[in-house]
Every structure is written in C-alpha cells, then in structure tokens.
Scaffold this motif. Sequence first.
Motif, PDB file in Angstrom:
ATOM      1  N   LEU A  37      -3.601  50.833 -74.800  1.00 21.12           N
ATOM      2  CA  LEU A  37      -4.232  52.107 -75.130  1.00 21.12           C
ATOM      3  C   LEU A  37      -3.444  53.261 -74.525  1.00 21.12           C
ATOM      4  O   LEU A  37      -3.173  54.266 -75.187  1.00 21.12           O
ATOM      5  N   ASN A  38      -3.061  53.116 -73.274  1.00 25.37           N
ATOM      6  CA  ASN A  38      -2.314  54.179 -72.601  1.00 25.37           C
ATOM      7  C   ASN A  38      -0.976  54.441 -73.286  1.00 25.37           C
ATOM      8  O   ASN A  38      -0.571  55.592 -73.430  1.00 25.37           O
ATOM      9  N   GLN A  39      -0.304  53.396 -73.726  1.00 20.79           N
ATOM     10  CA  GLN A  39       0.973  53.574 -74.441  1.00 20.79           C
ATOM     11  C   GLN A  39       0.759  54.350 -75.738  1.00 20.79           C
ATOM     12  O   GLN A  39       1.552  55.221 -76.087  1.00 20.79           O
ATOM     13  N   PRO A  76      -0.394  73.573 -68.182  1.00 21.18           N
ATOM     14  CA  PRO A  76       1.004  73.140 -68.321  1.00 21.18           C
ATOM     15  C   PRO A  76       1.388  71.935 -67.466  1.00 21.18           C
ATOM     16  O   PRO A  76       2.198  71.123 -67.886  1.00 21.18           O
ATOM     17  N   LYS A  77       0.804  71.770 -66.298  1.00 19.84           N
ATOM     18  CA  LYS A  77       1.180  70.656 -65.423  1.00 19.84           C
ATOM     19  C   LYS A  77       0.515  69.348 -65.827  1.00 19.84           C
ATOM     20  O   LYS A  77       1.037  68.281 -65.532  1.00 19.84           O
ATOM     21  N   LEU A  78      -0.621  69.416 -66.492  1.00 20.90           N
ATOM     22  CA  LEU A  78      -1.381  68.217 -66.831  1.00 20.90           C
ATOM     23  C   LEU A  78      -0.551  67.247 -67.664  1.00 20.90           C
ATOM     24  O   LEU A  78      -0.510  66.048 -67.376  1.00 20.90           O
ATOM     25  N   ARG A  79       0.106  67.734 -68.681  1.00 23.81           N
ATOM     26  CA  ARG A  79       0.903  66.874 -69.566  1.00 23.81           C
ATOM     27  C   ARG A  79       2.006  66.167 -68.782  1.00 23.81           C
ATOM     28  O   ARG A  79       2.176  64.953 -68.888  1.00 23.81           O
ATOM     29  N   GLU A  80       2.738  66.921 -67.988  1.00 19.67           N
ATOM     30  CA  GLU A  80       3.844  66.335 -67.225  1.00 19.67           C
ATOM     31  C   GLU A  80       3.357  65.352 -66.166  1.00 19.67           C
ATOM     32  O   GLU A  80       3.961  64.304 -65.955  1.00 19.67           O
ATOM     33  N   GLU A  81       2.258  65.688 -65.491  1.00 24.01           N
ATOM     34  CA  GLU A  81       1.711  64.784 -64.474  1.00 24.01           C
ATOM     35  C   GLU A  81       1.230  63.484 -65.115  1.00 24.01           C
ATOM     36  O   GLU A  81       1.470  62.396 -64.586  1.00 24.01           O
ATOM     37  N   TYR A  82       0.538  63.617 -66.243  1.00 20.38           N
ATOM     38  CA  TYR A  82       0.069  62.419 -66.944  1.00 20.38           C
ATOM     39  C   TYR A  82       1.254  61.565 -67.391  1.00 20.38           C
ATOM     40  O   TYR A  82       1.248  60.342 -67.191  1.00 20.38           O
ATOM     41  N   LEU A  83       2.247  62.175 -68.013  1.00 19.15           N
ATOM     42  CA  LEU A  83       3.398  61.407 -68.505  1.00 19.15           C
ATOM     43  C   LEU A  83       4.148  60.731 -67.364  1.00 19.15           C
ATOM     44  O   LEU A  83       4.583  59.580 -67.498  1.00 19.15           O
ATOM     45  N   GLY A  84       4.272  61.403 -66.227  1.00 16.89           N
ATOM     46  CA  GLY A  84       4.930  60.804 -65.064  1.00 16.89           C
ATOM     47  C   GLY A  84       4.167  59.585 -64.563  1.00 16.89           C
ATOM     48  O   GLY A  84       4.754  58.519 -64.314  1.00 16.89           O
ATOM     49  N   ALA A  85       2.856  59.726 -64.424  1.00 18.52           N
ATOM     50  CA  ALA A  85       2.019  58.604 -63.968  1.00 18.52           C
ATOM     51  C   ALA A  85       2.034  57.478 -64.999  1.00 18.52           C
ATOM     52  O   ALA A  85       2.053  56.292 -64.640  1.00 18.52           O
ATOM     53  N   SER A  86       2.038  57.835 -66.267  1.00 24.40           N
ATOM     54  CA  SER A  86       2.050  56.832 -67.328  1.00 24.40           C
ATOM     55  C   SER A  86       3.346  56.026 -67.318  1.00 24.40           C
ATOM     56  O   SER A  86       3.331  54.800 -67.491  1.00 24.40           O
ATOM     57  N   ASN A  87       4.453  56.695 -67.103  1.00 22.65           N
ATOM     58  CA  ASN A  87       5.737  55.989 -67.031  1.00 22.65           C
ATOM     59  C   ASN A  87       5.787  55.043 -65.833  1.00 22.65           C
ATOM     60  O   ASN A  87       6.269  53.913 -65.939  1.00 22.65           O
ATOM     61  N   LYS A  88       5.257  55.489 -64.686  1.00 24.77           N
ATOM     62  CA  LYS A  88       5.197  54.626 -63.506  1.00 24.77           C
ATOM     63  C   LYS A  88       4.305  53.415 -63.784  1.00 24.77           C
ATOM     64  O   LYS A  88       4.627  52.295 -63.392  1.00 24.77           O
ATOM     65  N   TYR A  89       3.182  53.670 -64.447  1.00 23.78           N
ATOM     66  CA  TYR A  89       2.253  52.587 -64.755  1.00 23.78           C
ATOM     67  C   TYR A  89       2.914  51.548 -65.648  1.00 23.78           C
ATOM     68  O   TYR A  89       2.725  50.347 -65.447  1.00 23.78           O
ATOM     69  N   ASP A  90       3.685  51.989 -66.621  1.00 20.28           N
ATOM     70  CA  ASP A  90       4.358  51.058 -67.532  1.00 20.28           C
ATOM     71  C   ASP A  90       5.271  50.120 -66.749  1.00 20.28           C
ATOM     72  O   ASP A  90       5.250  48.905 -66.958  1.00 20.28           O
ATOM     73  N   ILE A 149      -1.678  56.499 -76.400  1.00 18.26           N
ATOM     74  CA  ILE A 149      -1.994  57.889 -76.056  1.00 18.26           C
ATOM     75  C   ILE A 149      -0.738  58.611 -75.578  1.00 18.26           C
ATOM     76  O   ILE A 149      -0.474  59.745 -75.973  1.00 18.26           O
ATOM     77  N   ARG A 150       0.053  57.947 -74.744  1.00 15.84           N
ATOM     78  CA  ARG A 150       1.294  58.555 -74.228  1.00 15.84           C
ATOM     79  C   ARG A 150       2.221  58.933 -75.364  1.00 15.84           C
ATOM     80  O   ARG A 150       2.788  60.025 -75.385  1.00 15.84           O
ATOM     81  N   ASN A 151       2.367  58.045 -76.340  1.00 19.66           N
ATOM     82  CA  ASN A 151       3.234  58.338 -77.483  1.00 19.66           C
ATOM     83  C   ASN A 151       2.715  59.529 -78.277  1.00 19.66           C
ATOM     84  O   ASN A 151       3.500  60.361 -78.744  1.00 19.66           O
ATOM     85  N   ALA A 152       1.407  59.638 -78.430  1.00 22.64           N
ATOM     86  CA  ALA A 152       0.827  60.773 -79.147  1.00 22.64           C
ATOM     87  C   ALA A 152       1.043  62.069 -78.375  1.00 22.64           C
ATOM     88  O   ALA A 152       1.351  63.107 -78.962  1.00 22.64           O
ATOM     89  N   ILE A 153       0.889  62.004 -77.068  1.00 20.84           N
ATOM     90  CA  ILE A 153       1.041  63.204 -76.244  1.00 20.84           C
ATOM     91  C   ILE A 153       2.499  63.659 -76.193  1.00 20.84           C
ATOM     92  O   ILE A 153       2.782  64.857 -76.166  1.00 20.84           O
ATOM     93  N   MET A 154       3.407  62.727 -76.226  1.00 17.24           N
ATOM     94  CA  MET A 154       4.830  63.092 -76.219  1.00 17.24           C
ATOM     95  C   MET A 154       5.263  63.737 -77.533  1.00 17.24           C
ATOM     96  O   MET A 154       6.202  64.525 -77.546  1.00 17.24           O
TER      97      MET A 154
END
Length: 136
Positions: A21-23, A44-58, A25-30
């Motif tokens: 699910l996270n992947q 503005p920071k929310l998108r970048e913070e989420y994407l950073g955490a999502s990449n670490k999670y992957d 959502i991440r693809n949609a947000i990117m």
Amino acid sequence: MAYQRILRTYHSIGPTKFHNLNQRIRNAIMDLSRIPEWFWAAHPKLREEYLGASNKYDVIYHESMLGGRLAIAERERLQEELVGYLDEIASLLEMAAVRNPELLVLSGFDLGKERRAHPRAKKAAANDDDQNSVHA
C-alpha cells in the motif's frame, strides 16, 4: 448521497500489505500529474518528509525479511512514523477533494463510500412507522 473517503486500513495491516500500500501511495505522491504541486504548497515539507521515510522503510522492509531483530524493530518504528504521515496526507486529501474529488482516486489510498445521511435514523423511523400502523 455517497462520497468517497480514504480508508485508514493501514493502521492495522501487516508489514507486507503495508509495504505494498505504501509503495502505491508513494508512487502516486511522486507523480505530480496525479497530485499536483499546488496541493503540497501549503505543506511543503510534508511531501519530502514522507518520501524520505518511505524510501527508508522500503530498504528496511527488505532487510527485515531476513529476520534480523534490529531490522524488524526499525521496520516497526518506521511503519508507525509512516502511519502518522499517511494520516496527515489523507486528511489533507479529503479536504482538497471537496473541490477536486479526483484527487482521492489518484492518490493510491484505498477508498470507500460514505453516506452523508444516517441510515440508522431512517431505519429507526421506518420501525416507528411499522409499530404505529400495528397499534392503529
């Protein structure tokens, strides 16, 4: 009348389903053609913070599949962090969807329909009518 809302099933799903699910959502947000830049302007920071955490999670998700305790603990910590970001993003998307309903469909989140009228109230009123007709 029914409208779409984001299902917050990610609070209680296992790591594999959460990762999938996270992947999505991440693809949609990117993809700024799905969720445009104007949406992120107020946060503005929310998108970048989420994407950073999502990449670490992957990365840690795949490491945790080997069974290491530290990797599993880190995966769980990151999953909790991502749930917080997802809740915030979901709330913002639902607010923006009042004017742009297609944002929800394009977001990658699981969606459900929610009725604005209260079906229980209608059912209770129907039961009252039935009881009144029996006593008459």
